[in-house]
Write an enzyme that holds these catalytic residues in place. Structure first.
Site, PDB file in Angstrom:
ATOM      1  N   GLU A   1       0.847  -1.207   0.000  1.00  0.00           N
ATOM      2  CA  GLU A   1       0.000   0.000   0.000  1.00  0.00           C
ATOM      3  C   GLU A   1       0.880   1.255   0.000  1.00  0.00           C
ATOM      4  O   GLU A   1       0.569   2.236  -0.658  1.00  0.00           O
ATOM      5  CB  GLU A   1      -0.955   0.008   1.193  1.00  0.00           C
ATOM      6  CG  GLU A   1      -1.850  -1.236   1.311  1.00  0.00           C
ATOM      7  CD  GLU A   1      -2.604  -1.606   0.047  1.00  0.00           C
ATOM      8  OE1 GLU A   1      -2.867  -0.712  -0.777  1.00  0.00           O
ATOM      9  OE2 GLU A   1      -2.908  -2.806  -0.127  1.00  0.00           O
TER      10      GLU A   1
ATOM     11  N   GLU B   1      -1.435  -2.507 -10.065  1.00  0.00           N
ATOM     12  CA  GLU B   1      -1.422  -3.666  -9.160  1.00  0.00           C
ATOM     13  C   GLU B   1      -0.284  -4.645  -9.463  1.00  0.00           C
ATOM     14  O   GLU B   1       0.438  -5.046  -8.560  1.00  0.00           O
ATOM     15  CB  GLU B   1      -2.780  -4.375  -9.161  1.00  0.00           C
ATOM     16  CG  GLU B   1      -3.925  -3.513  -8.607  1.00  0.00           C
ATOM     17  CD  GLU B   1      -3.671  -2.987  -7.194  1.00  0.00           C
ATOM     18  OE1 GLU B   1      -2.750  -3.470  -6.500  1.00  0.00           O
ATOM     19  OE2 GLU B   1      -4.419  -2.071  -6.782  1.00  0.00           O
TER      20      GLU B   1
HETATM   21  N1  ARG Z   1      -6.060  -1.302  -4.465  1.00  0.00           N
HETATM   22  C1  ARG Z   1      -6.209  -2.208  -3.364  1.00  0.00           C
HETATM   23  C2  ARG Z   1      -4.879  -2.921  -3.241  1.00  0.00           C
HETATM   24  O1  ARG Z   1      -4.476  -3.690  -4.050  1.00  0.00           O
HETATM   25  C3  ARG Z   1      -7.300  -3.196  -3.500  1.00  0.00           C
HETATM   26  C4  ARG Z   1      -8.644  -2.662  -3.850  1.00  0.00           C
HETATM   27  C5  ARG Z   1      -9.602  -3.768  -4.078  1.00  0.00           C
HETATM   28  N2  ARG Z   1     -10.847  -3.280  -4.552  1.00  0.00           N
HETATM   29  C6  ARG Z   1     -11.820  -4.070  -5.022  1.00  0.00           C
HETATM   30  N3  ARG Z   1     -12.917  -3.525  -5.435  1.00  0.00           N
HETATM   31  N4  ARG Z   1     -11.694  -5.348  -5.048  1.00  0.00           N
HETATM   32  O2  ARG Z   1      -4.108  -2.635  -2.436  1.00  0.00           O
HETATM   33 ZN    ZN Z   2      -2.636  -2.874  -4.707  1.00  0.00          ZN
END
Ligand code: ARG
Ligand code: ZN
Length: 871
Positions: free
Chosen positions: A300, A322
C-alpha cells in the site's frame, strides 16, 4: 425471475472524459443513518461543446443541485438510478450538490459505511459514486478539500492530505478540514471518523524532510501496531534505495478497520487496512500474519508512486498499478526475508491461484478487454501474473535498463492517468528494444506450456537444447500467439555439482535463453560430463515446463541444485508424480521409499536454512494436485496424499522428532525471518509426524500446544491435534476458545482451522458453526475464515460425493449476495472450476451454479461470475 445479463464495458469503448474536475470541496455532516454530503466541483469542459454533464451516482438521495450558484428546478436535470444529467451547462462552471446517504445501512462495505461504530470508506473501484454525484472514473484527477462535522462520539476526523483546521462549530460539534495538494482520482478518496488510538512515529526522507507517521487502531490496541509501523519505515527507506522514490506529504496515516471486503487500500496519505493485515503481537499473530503485514504495508505504501502519483487511465489498466506494485512488494519481501524462500512462496501462491484461474472459465489476460463488474477483476491474474510479467521484463532487458525505464516512467507520467502501453514504451525507449512481441503477455490469457528437449554428445561436449511452446485455448481466445519466454538455466553433474559450460565461446555457470516464436534452439559447448539440466531457474517465467529429463535427474536436483527454487521444485515434482500415480491406482512403492530417503537427506543437510526445509517438507496441496490432474478426483487425491504423508512419518520418524525437539526456541519471541523459519520447520515436523496417529504423537502435539508461548506454535499444536482428531482436539479447541473468545482476529483462526478439518463429519461441523454465536456473515473476515476456507482449503470435504459441500457454498453465496455482492462474488470460484473435476462431481457443481443463476435479484457481481462459469 432470472436477472438480465447486463451489457459489458469494453476497453475499445474508452473515450476521454467530457468534463474535468479541478477542485472538489466536500462537506460531510456525519450521522450514522443520515449523513449529508455537500459537494462543490469546479468543472471544465474537455470534450465537445454543448454536450450535457453526466455524473455517476448510486443510492443517493438528492437534496439540491446548483450551477454557478443558481439552484436548479426539478425539470432542469435528469436523475436516473445511476446517473445525473444536466443539459446546457457552460464550458467552465461550479456545480454544487447536496445528497443524503445512510452509512449504517451499508452492509456492502463500499462507499461510506460503519465498522465497529466508526465511519470509514472504501472507494476503489467505484464506491465514490455512492457518496456523491461525480465523474467516477480514474482519469479525472482533482484536488480535494474535505470538511467533516460529527458529534463527540467520533472524536477523530481523518481524510487525505494535510490537516488544515479543527475546531467546534456554532452547534458545538467537532469539525476538521483536510486538504490534499496532489490531484487524484476519486477512488483514492478516504474518510475515517471515530474513536481511535494512535501510534505515532516519524521518518526523515532521503532529502531530509520529516514525515509524521500515524497508525490508528481500536482503543487499547496501539501496541499491536508496532510491527506495522516498523514495516512502514522499512518500506519507505527501501523505496528510496531501490527505486529512488521519496514520500511526498508531511503526514502518512494508516487506519485499521475490522469490517473490510479485502486486504487494504492505498488512499492518498490515509491507507485503510483490514485489521487482520495490520495488528500483531506474538500472543495473537502467527509468523505468517507478520509476513503478510510486512508485505501489505509495503504494497500500500508503494502505491503512493505506482498507483497514486501515476494512476490508471481506465480500469482495464488495473495491472499498471497492481501488477507493478506486487512486483515491488515481492522484491521488498525478498530483500527482507531471503530471495529463494520468498520466491518459492510467491510461486506457490501464483500456481495455486493464478494457474487455476487460467484453467477455468474466468481465465482472462493481465489486461482484460471487457468486464461487467470491475470488482471481479481484482484477480490473481491482474495482481500475481501482472507482477510476473514485470519480472520477465526485467530479466529480458537487464536490471540497469529496467531501473532506467522506471525512472523514465516516473518522470514522464507523474501526475497523470496512463496506460500499460505508455509504461512499456518507457522500457522500449531506454533499452532500444522492440517490445511489441512482449506486449502479448498483457493481452493473452492462459499459461504457456513450454517443453525442453536436450541432446548431449559426449564426443564433442555439445549440449543442444530445444525449447518449444504452446498455450492452450481459453474462453473467448481460441488462437494463441507464441510469447517471448525467458528461461534461466544451468547444468549439474551426476553428483549435483554445478557443471560449467561455454556459450558463444564464453565460460558460464548459468545463462538466460529466450524462447522466441514456436521454437528456439541453443547449443552449449564444453559440457564435459552427462548434464542434468536445471531449467527455468527461479521460475523465470510463469509457464508450465516439462522436459525429457530422466527420472533420476530430479533426485540430483533435489540433493544439490545451486538454484534453491529448482531444488525445491524437484522435490515437489517427485511428490506430485508419486501421489498422482497412487491416486490413479498405480502406486510406486519403490519410488515412495526413495523419495522418503532423499527427503531425509535434505532435512539433515546442515547447509540449508530451516525456512527452506519447511517448504521442502510440505507436500503439494490437494488443490495443486487437482489442478495437475484433470479431471480431478479429490477423494483419491486426498487418500494418496495421506499415504505418502504416512510413509514420510514412518520413514523419517527419528529425523522429524529430532527437528521438533532441537528447534525449540527458548528466548524472547522475535518475528524475524530466521526465527520464523525455525518455528516453521518445527511446526512442519510436528505436522508430518501427525500423519501417523497414536498416543505418543497426540501427547507430543498436546504438549506443543500447551507449551506454546506464541500464536505460531499454538496454531501449530492445534493444527496437529486437528489432523489427529479425537478428544484431545476437542478439548484443545475449547481451551482455545475460552482463552480467545474476545479477540476477533484470533477467533477467525479458530473458525478457519475447523473449516480445514479433513475428518468425515467436517461439513456438519462447519454448517453448525454458521449458527455459532460468534459467527456473523456480515463480517467478511469471519465469513472467509469459515466458508471460503472450507471451500478452497478442504477439498476432500468440499467435494463430498453427495454434493453437500457444493450445496452449502451455494446457500452461503445466495445469502451473502443480498447484502454484500463483492464478497459473495469472491465465493463463486470454487464452484466455477466444475469442468476440472470428475464428471459426476462436476455435474453437481454445475447444478449448484444453475441454482444460483436462477435465483431472483442477483447482483451484477455474482451474475458475471456464475454466467461465465456456465458458458
Ligand atoms: N487497491 C487495493 C490494493 O491492491 C485493493 C482494492 C480492491 N478493490 C476491489 N474492489 N476489489 O491494495
Ligand atoms: Zn494494490
Amino acid at each position: 425471475m432470472r436477472t438480465e445479463t447486463p451489457a459489458p464495458i469494453r476497453l475499445t469503448d474508452y473515450r476521454p472524459p467530457a468534463f474535468l474536475v479541478d477542485e472538489v470541496h466536500l462537506d460531510f455532516d456525519l450521522k450514522p443513518e443520515a449523513t449529508r454530503v455537500k459537494a462543490r466541483l469546479t468543472l471544465r469542459r474537455n470534450g465537445e461543446t454543448g454536450a450535457p454533464l453526466r455524473l455517476d451516482g448510486e443510492r443517493l438521495k438528492t437534496l439540491s443541485v446548483a450551477v454557478d450558484g443558481r439552484a436548479l428546478a426539478a425539470g432542469e436535470f435528469t436523475e436516473e438510478a445511476h446517473s445525473l444529467t444536466i443539459p446546457g451547462v457552460p464550458d467552465a462552471f461550479v456545480l454544487e450538490t447536496e445528497v443524503e446517504i445512510n452509512p449504517a445501512a451499508n452492509k456492502a462495505l463500499e462507499g461510506l459505511y460503519m465498522s465497529g461504530g466508526r465511519f470509514c470508506t472504501q472507494c476503489e473501484a467505484e464506491g465514490f459514486r455512492t457518496i456523491t454525484w461525480y465523474p467516477d472514473r480514474p482519469d479525472v484527477l482533482a484536488r480535494f478539500t474535505v470538511r467533516m462535522t460529527a458529534d463527540d462520539s467520533w472524536p477523530r476526523l481523518l481524510s487525505n492530505g494535510n490537516l488544515v483546521e479543527t475546531g467546534r462549530g456554532t452547534d458545538g460539534r467537532r469539525y476538521a478540514v483536510w486538504n490534499d495538494p496532489f490531484p487524484k482520482p476519486c477512488y483514492l478518496f478516504a474518510l475515517v471518523a471515530g474513536e481511535l488510538d494512535e501510534l505515532a512515529d516519524s521518518f526523515v526522507t532521503a532529502s531530509g524532510r520529516k514525515v509524521e507517521l500515524k497508525v490508528f487502531v481500536d482503543p487499547g490496541m496501539s501496541a499491536r501496531a508496532a510491527y506495522a509501523m516498523d514495516a512502514l519505515k522499512r518500506s519507505m527507506r527501501w523505496d528510496e534505495e531501490a527505486f529512488g522514490r521519496e514520500y511526498d506529504l508531511d503526514l502518512f496515516m494508516i487506519v485499521a478497520v475490522r469490517d473490510f471486503n479485502f486486504g487494504a487500500m492505498e488512499n492518498k496519505g490515509l491507507n485503510i487496512f483490514n485489521s487482520s493485515l495490520l495488528l500483531a503481537d506474538p500472543e495473537t499473530a502467527t509468523d505468517l500474519d507478520y509476513e503478510r503485514i510486512e508485505s501489505v504495508v509495503a504494497h500500500e505504501y508503494f502505491h503512493n508512486w505506482t498507483g497514486n502519483r501515476i494512476t490508471c487511465r481506465d480500469w482495464f489498466q488495473l495491472c499498471l498499478k497492481e501488477g507493478l506494485t506486487v512486483f515491488r512488494d515481492q522484491a521488498f519481501s525478498a530483500d527482507m526475508r531471503g530471495e529463494a524462500v520468498q520466491r518459492i512462496k510467491d510461486v506457490k501462491a501464483l500456481r495455486a491461484r493464478q494457474f487455476a484461474e487460467d484453467q477455468g472459465p474466468l481465465a482472462h489476460p493481465v489486461r482484460p478487454s471487457s468486464y461487467l463488474k470491475i470488482d471481479n477483476f481484482y484477480t490473481a491474474t491482474i495482481y500475481e501474473k501482472g507482477a510476473e510479467v514485470i519480472r520477465m521484463l526485467k530479466a529480458l532487458i537487464g536490471a540497469q535498463a529496467f531501473r532506467k525505464g522506471m525512472d523514465l516512467y516516473f518522470e514522464r507520467w507523474d501526475g497523470h492517468a496512463t496506460t500499460v502501453e505508455a509504461f512499456i514504451a518507457c522500457f522500449a525507449e531506454v533499452s532500444g528494444r522492440d517490445l511489441s512481441a512482449f506486449f502479448a503477455w498483457y493481452e493473452q490469457a492462459g499459461t504457456p506450456r513450454v517443453r525442453l528437449a536436450s541432446r548431449w554428445t559426449p564426443e564433442t561436449g555439445e549440449l543442444e537444447i530445444t525449447l518449444t511452446q504452446r498455450t492452450p485455448a481459453t474462453p473467448g481466445q481460441a488462437d494463441k500467439r507464441a510469447l517471448p519466454v525467458p528461461v534461466r538455466l544451468g547444468l549439474l553433474d551426476a553428483e549435483g555439482r554445478t557443471l560449467a559450460f561455454e556459450l558463444d565461446g564464453e565460460a558460464a555457470d548459468e545463462t538466460l535463453v529466450v524462447l522466441e516464436g514456436e521454437e528456439t534452439r541453443v547449443t552449449l559447448t564444453g559440457v564435459t560430463s552427462r548434464p542434468v539440466v536445471s531449467a527455468l531457474r527461479g521460475f523465470s517465467a510463469p509457464v508450465e515446463l516439462s522436459s525429457d529429463a530422466r527420472p533420476g535427474d530430479r533426485y540430483v536436483q533435489l540433493a544439490g541444485d545451486a538454484d534453491l527454487f529448482n531444488r525445491w521444485e524437484a522435490g515437489q515434482e517427485v511428490a506430485r508424480d508419486l501421489i498422482l500415480a497412487r491416486a490413479g491406482g498405480a502406486p510406486d512403492e519403490v519410488g515412495e521409499e526413495r523419495f522418503a530417503e532423499a527427503m531425509g537427506r535434505a532435512l539433515n543437510d546442515q547447509a540449508s536454512e530451516p525456512a527452506f526445509k519447511a517448504l521442502l517438507l510440505a507436500l503439494p496441496t490437494e488443490s495443486d494436485l487437482a489442478v495437475a490432474s484433470p479431471p480431478a478426483d479429490p477423494a483419491a487425491i486426498h487418500a494418496a496424499r495421506q499415504a505418502l504423508r504416512l510413509r514420510l512419518a514412518v520413514h523419517l520418524e527419528d529425523t522429524l522428532k529430532r527437528l521438533h525437539l532441537g528447534l525449540q526456541d527458548g528466548g524472547e519471541f522475535s518475528p524475524d525471518a530466521a526465527s520464523a523459519g525455525r518455528r516453521a520447520l518445527r511446526n512442519a515436523a510436528l505436522e508430518a509426524l501427525a500423519a501417523r496417529p497414536g498416543a505418543e504423537v497426540t501427547a507430543l502435539a498436546e504438549g506443543h500446544y500447551r507449551a506454546a508461548s506464541n500464536m505460531t506454535d499454538a496454531m501449530g499444536g492445534l493444527n496437529a491435534l486437528m489432523l489427529l482428531g479425537g478428544g484431545a482436539f476437542t478439548s484443545a479447541l475449547e481451551d482455545f476458545r475460552a482463552r480467545w473468545k474476545d479477540e476477533p482476529l484470533v477467533m477467525d483462526k479458530w473458525f478457519a482451522l475447523q473449516a480445514r478439518d479433513p475428518s468425515p463429519d467436517a461439513l456438519d461441523k462447519v454448517a453448525a458453526l454458521t449458527a455459532h454465536p460468534d459467527f456473523d456473515a456480515r463480517v467478511p473476515n469471519r465469513l472467509r475464515a469459515l466458508v471460503a476456507t472450507f471451500a478452497s482449503a478442504n477439498p476432500a470435504r468440499f467435494h463430498a460425493e453427495d454434493g453437500s459441500g457444493y450445496r452449502f457454498l451455494a446457500d452461503q453465496i445466495l445469502a451473502v449476495d443480498r447484502f454484500n455482492p463483492m464478497t459473495a462474488a469472491r465465493l463463486v470460484e470454487p464452484l466455477g472450476s466444475w469442468r476440472r473435476y470428475r464428471p459426476d462431481l462436476g455435474a453437481r457443481m454445475k447444478a449448484e451454479l444453475e441454482r444460483i443463476a436462477a435465483a431472483p435479484d442477483l447482483s451484477r457481481n455474482v451474475v458475471e461470475l456464475v454466467s461465465r462459469a456456465l458458458e
